[in-house]
Structures are given as structure tokens and as C-alpha cells.
Design an enzyme around this catalytic site. Structure first.
Site, PDB file in Angstrom:
ATOM      1  N   SER A 252      -1.145  -6.631  -2.051  1.00 32.58           N
ATOM      2  CA  SER A 252       0.028  -6.436  -1.208  1.00 32.58           C
ATOM      3  C   SER A 252       0.992  -5.473  -1.872  1.00 32.58           C
ATOM      4  O   SER A 252       0.772  -5.026  -2.997  1.00 32.58           O
ATOM      5  CB  SER A 252       0.721  -7.772  -0.952  1.00 32.58           C
ATOM      6  OG  SER A 252       1.322  -8.235  -2.142  1.00 32.58           O
ATOM      7  N   LYS A 253       2.053  -5.190  -1.165  1.00 31.91           N
ATOM      8  CA  LYS A 253       3.025  -4.200  -1.636  1.00 31.91           C
ATOM      9  C   LYS A 253       3.519  -4.429  -3.054  1.00 31.91           C
ATOM     10  O   LYS A 253       3.781  -3.486  -3.791  1.00 31.91           O
ATOM     11  CB  LYS A 253       4.230  -4.183  -0.689  1.00 31.91           C
ATOM     12  CG  LYS A 253       4.017  -3.244   0.479  1.00 31.91           C
ATOM     13  CD  LYS A 253       5.313  -2.514   0.841  1.00 31.91           C
ATOM     14  CE  LYS A 253       5.123  -1.611   2.039  1.00 31.91           C
ATOM     15  NZ  LYS A 253       5.154  -2.374   3.311  1.00 31.91           N
ATOM     16  N   ARG A 254       3.647  -5.697  -3.430  1.00 27.10           N
ATOM     17  CA  ARG A 254       4.194  -5.935  -4.763  1.00 27.10           C
ATOM     18  C   ARG A 254       3.237  -5.524  -5.879  1.00 27.10           C
ATOM     19  O   ARG A 254       3.589  -5.528  -7.047  1.00 27.10           O
ATOM     20  CB  ARG A 254       4.593  -7.405  -4.924  1.00 27.10           C
ATOM     21  CG  ARG A 254       3.451  -8.359  -4.830  1.00 27.10           C
ATOM     22  CD  ARG A 254       3.917  -9.761  -4.477  1.00 27.10           C
ATOM     23  NE  ARG A 254       2.782 -10.656  -4.385  1.00 27.10           N
ATOM     24  CZ  ARG A 254       2.190 -11.182  -5.450  1.00 27.10           C
ATOM     25  NH1 ARG A 254       2.632 -10.907  -6.657  1.00 27.10           N
ATOM     26  NH2 ARG A 254       1.158 -11.975  -5.301  1.00 27.10           N
ATOM     27  N   GLY A 256       2.037  -2.526  -5.867  1.00 26.96           N
ATOM     28  CA  GLY A 256       2.130  -1.065  -5.897  1.00 26.96           C
ATOM     29  C   GLY A 256       1.727  -0.481  -4.561  1.00 26.96           C
ATOM     30  O   GLY A 256       1.884  -1.125  -3.536  1.00 26.96           O
TER      31      GLY A 256
END
Length: 478
Positions: A252-254, A256
Site C-alpha cells: 500500500s501507499k505507506r 512507497g
RNA sequence: GGCCCGGUCGCCUAGCGGUCUAGGGCGCUUCCCUUUCAAGGAAGAGGUCAUGGGUUCGAAUCCCAUCCGGGCUACCA
């Protein structure tokens, strides 16, 4: 064969790299079987819609070279391909299930459901719909449904028994019905939930097999129940393992970058991304691992897909990117570099230097930094770089001035002759070639490392080279 | 908590009861090549196949348990 497969993203954000992997698998199967790939937009959650998401899906997939046969913009025999345009189908289906007793109207408010769950939690119970409306006599329920527009339709899950599927990658999986809740099929806004919409659409669109992410596995029994309630055959299903972040959690976005466009802007090649992505969770069973998209179309087998999730590994992606860059022709590489170059740079010069930097790049963005010295009038010369270890500034001045003298007479000004001149100076002065080139490189490019020196000097041209060599000598002047 | 899935070098993986003293690739180390850096070539370190029990002449491969990890558990998909 002629498989009909689909990918069904929700337009809730930019195209995610994980769903690209699943899409790729669908695409390989469609092409290798000379079948049909369908794009279906699952926009039944009106609150999470993101403007531009469909554009992102189209752009991203086209960048990868993935094309499909039926979809919202290309049309097709099972149109429409956007779920929000298929509402009557779902409403009719849900009503049908109510009529046959496989589903029922539920009038519980969101408040009541919340309180119910809170109470269940307080008692340490499983939070699950308490089937409060399940036993309202159907005639009464139908009456109330007319006057209470806020109702939903829920699936009436049988009290006991089990339901099972033979998944193409996970094998036989069974669920006790007692653990499955009476899922909402039709929301109070008249939109279906995913659980209803997938089944109706996959059936109506003739999808076979259904290939989707592993995270759908737990809701599969609900889908099976819906198929059963409609009396439809269940198509083969294949769940593919998730792409994980370095911490083992769903990517997921966290972790990167996860959006296709981010990778494009960072200078990754679609060829490399496809190669890398396909190999997370799939292997041909041999030791080969460099595959073009056409190779993959030919070689991919769904039964070779792994069950365990695979982690995203930047180093490995970088390796594939460098490898695919090196496989590009010089002209092709130039074309790919275009978006990453300042507009003012002479494209002929860029084309000429490309062979020198080709095997020195892992991403496209690195090119401009590598060759910037060719496109400026002067270069910043750092004395610390100019003077090789254990050499004196005065000796460097002498050496550079000798190089300047010899280079002035090199004609034509080409790499081989430049090399001759420089090594002549090294011999004459008793310098190692290594030390001499360190000083020259710093003078000419301003950097410690870079493309091959002699070729670089040739491309820089005699005038600019001599000017830089002289400037370096002045720079070292006490 | 409940349900479901998974567990081979740091990472991607091969392996489908004997040929496994577990193979390949990435990354890492060393060497060669060499004008730098790369690329290329060679070599190496790195795995008690999560753990414990079975089954079997024989198990990474089959079974069970345990542990660990993950997914799902919404009028999200």
C-alpha cells in the site's frame, strides 16, 4: 480455448501496481487462448469515487501494453461495462432472490446495526448481523418495503451445512455456513454491493475463469451462495496471492510508490515492470526469468501460480530495469529518454552519447545527470576531485597542460586518437593512466565518475575540452 | 475474538516421496576485465526446507499439532 476473462477495478484512486499484476495474469490468459479480455468498472460505492480514476486505469494499462476487447469505451456485446449503468439488472436480480426466498428485506437502520455490534463486542461475541428482519413474513416485508425506502436486501444464508470451492490455485476450500453472515446484496440507495454485482456480472458476461486477488477468498462463499440462489453454474475461480510490502503486509501507499504513474515518472520501463511483476507469485518452473510480455503470454500457466504472497523488492525491479534498458536499441532508448530531458538539449548529441551511458543506467531519470556536462558551457571544477591522491597541484597543472598541448593537435578529434594523446602524456610524465584520467575527467566533466572518458571528450569537442582543461589549470593556480 | 489462507537462503523462486550433500536469480563479498563507474566473466558467503510429532525402507515433498505471518470480518471494493 478462447477464455473470457476480466479485470474489474474500482475507480477509487490511481491504478495500483498490485491490481496491475492481477490484470496481467488475466491478460496473458486471454491472449494465449485467443480469448477475450473485458474491462469492467466496479463503481458501486458512490462515496469513494475518485475523478480521473478511469483515465488512470486506461493510461496505466496502455502504458504496459495491455489491451482489452470489451469495456466502457470500446463497447461490446455485454454492455454496459460500468456497474452504475447496470443498476436495473442488480435490482431485478435482488428482487428475484427475494421472491424465491433466497433473500429478504431488512429494515434495520445503520444506527441499530452499530448499536448491535457495540453490544456484541461488549459481550465478547462475534460481531455479526443478528438476523433481526430475517423472519418478517414476506407479505409484511413487501408492504413495508414500499413505504420504507431505506431498506436493504440481504442474503438468507442457510442455517447449517458447508459450501466449498475448488480454486485453481488454492485447491479445495470449505466454509461452514454457520460462520457466514446475511450479507447485504442491495444497498438502500439502490446500488448493489460488490457481492451481488460480481456474481451477476460475471455470470451475464460469461466470465470463465474468474481471476482475482487473494483478498477476495473470504467472501467467495457468499458469492457461491448467490450463484446457487440464482441456480447458475459457478465458473472456475482462481485467486492469486497478494503483492506484499517489505513488512509482509498488503502493498500500500505507506510502503512507497504504488501507482503506475509514479514508476513511469521515475524512469522505469514497462517491459521491466511486467517482467518483474509477473514473477511475483509465478514461475515457469525453469531457471529462465527474463520474459517479454509476448513470452509471458506464451508461457503463463495459472496452475503455476504460488499460494504464498510475494514481497515487492526494489533491488530486483532495478535489476530488471537496467537489463531491459540495455536491451533497447539506441534509437529506442533515445525516444524513451525524451520526457526526461531538458527541452534545450541538442538531440543529436544525446543520440550520440546514448551508447556510452546505456549500460550505466538503472532508470531513465539517471541519463540527464550522466550527460549534463555535454550541454553546458562550463563545469564546476572541484580541486579535491582534480588532484588524484598523492599528487601535487603543481604536477596536475603540468600534466593537464601537456594534455592540452597534445590534444590541440589531434585531428580528427576522435576517441582513439584522444586516447593515444593522453596515454602519451602519461608515459612521458611517468604518471599512471588512472591518475591522469582522474584529473582529466574532473576537469572535463566536473565529476568523479561518468561515461567513458575518450568518447566523452570526442563528443564534447575540441574547443570546449581545451577550454575546460585550461580552466582547471587556472583553478589549481596557487 | 471468529473464519480462511500461507510459511524453502535477507528478497523473488525451483522442487510435487528417492537423482536434494536443497537448484537458479536479485542483493552482498572477493577476483578478473578495465581510463572511472557500470556492464560482462569467475568464485564465495548465505537455507537444521517455521517447530514438534507421525506415516514410509526413504519426506522440503503426505498426515496431525503447535508457533508465526497475512487476508477477511462495513449499506468498501
Amino acid at each position: 480455448m478462447g477464455l473470457r476473462v476480466r479485470f474489474a477495478p474500482s475507480p477509487t484512486g490511481a491504478l495500483h501496481i498490485g491490481s496491475v499484476r492481477t490484470t496481467l495474469y488475466n491478460y496473458f490468459l486471454a491472449r494465449q487462448s485467443q480469448g477475450t479480455l473485458i474491462l469492467r468498472i466496479e463503481d458501486t460505492d458512490q462515496e469513494r469515487l475518485v475523478a480521473g480514476a478511469i483515465d488512470s486505469i486506461y493510461e496505466g494499462l496502455h502504458w504496459f501494453g495491455v489491451g482489452w476487447d470489451e469495456g466502457p469505451r470500446e463497447g461490446g456485446p455485454r454492455a454496459p461495462y460500468v456497474q452504475s449503468e447496470r443498476l436495473p439488472l442488480y435490482q431485478k436480480g435482488a428482487q428475484e432472490l427475494v421472491d424465491t426466498g433466497a433473500a429478504y428485506f431488512c429494515f434495520c437502520s445503520k444506527d441499530r446495526l452499530e448499536q448491535m455490534r457495540a453490544a456484541q463486542r461488549a459481550r465478547g461475541e462475534i460481531t455479526r448481523y443478528d438476523r433481526h428482519c430475517r423472519d418478517i413474513p414476506s407479505a409484511d416485508a413487501a408492504e413495508r418495503a414500499k413505504v420504507e425506502p431505506d431498506h436493504v436486501i440481504r442474503l438468507k444464508v442457510p442455517e447449517d451445512g458447508t459450501i466449498a470451492i475448488d480454486d485453481l490455485v488454492y485447491g479445495h476450500i470449505e466454509w461452514p455456513l454457520s460462520t457466514i453472515e446475511d450479507q447485504i446484496l442491495l444497498k438502500s440507495d439502490g446500488f448493489p454491493t460488490y457481492q451481488l454485482a460480481v456474481v451477476i456480472d460475471d455470470h451475464l458476461m460469461g466470465i470463465d475463469p474468474v481471476i482475482r486477488g487473494e483478498d477476495w477468498l473470504p467472501s467467495t462463499p457468499k458469492h457461491l451462495l448467490v450463484y446457487r440462489a440464482f441456480g447458475w453454474d459457478v465458473p472456475p475461480h482462481a485467486h492469486v496471492p497478494n503483492v506484499l510490502g517489505p513488512d509482509g503486509k498488503k502493498l500500500s501507499k505507506r510502503h512507497g510508490a504504488t501507482e503506475v504513474d509514479e514508476f513511469r515518472r521515475e524512469g522505469y520501463l514497462p517491459e521491466a515492470m511486467v517482467n518483474f511483476l509477473a514473477l511475483i507469485g509465478w514461475s515457469p518452473g525453469t531457471e529462465e526469468e527474463v520474459f517479454s510480455i509476448d513470452d509471458l503470454i506464451q508461457r503463463f500457466r495459472i496452475d503455476q501460480v504460488q499460494k504464498a504472497g510475494g514481497k515487492w523488492d526494489r533491488d530486483r525491479l532495478n535489476y530488471f530495469n537496467g537489463l531491459w534498458i540495455r536491451r533497447l536499441s539506441d534509437d529506442d532508448l533515445c525516444a524513451r529518454l525524451e520526457p526526461f530531458l531538458p527541452p534545450g538539449w541538442d538531440r543529436k548529441l544525446v543520440r550520440a552519447v546514448v551508447p556510452l551511458i546505456k549500460e550505466r543506467m538503472t532508470t531513465l531519470v539517471e541519463a540527464s545527470e550522466l550527460i549534463a556536462f555535454l550541454f553546458t558551457d562550463t563545469v564546476e571544477q572541484d580541486p579535491a576531485l582534480l588532484i588524484p591522491k598523492k599528487r601535487e597541484a603543481l604536477d596536475v597543472i603540468t600534466a593537464l597542460s601537456r594534455v592540452t598541448v597534445l590534444l590541440r593537435f589531434v585531428q580528427p578529434f576522435a576517441a582513439a586518437a584522444i586516447e593515444q594523446a593522453i596515454s602519451a602524456v602519461a608515459t612521458e610524465l611517468g604518471w599512471t593512466l588512472r591518475d591522469l584520467t582522474i584529473a582529466i575527467r574532473a576537469a572535463v566533466t566536473g565529476r568523479k565518475v561518468g561515461p567513458p572518458l575518450y568518447g566523452s571528450i570526442e563528443l564534447l569537442g575540441k574547443d570546449r575540452t581545451l577550454a575546460r582543461l585550461e580552466a582547471a589549470q587556472e583553478r589549481l593556480e596557487p
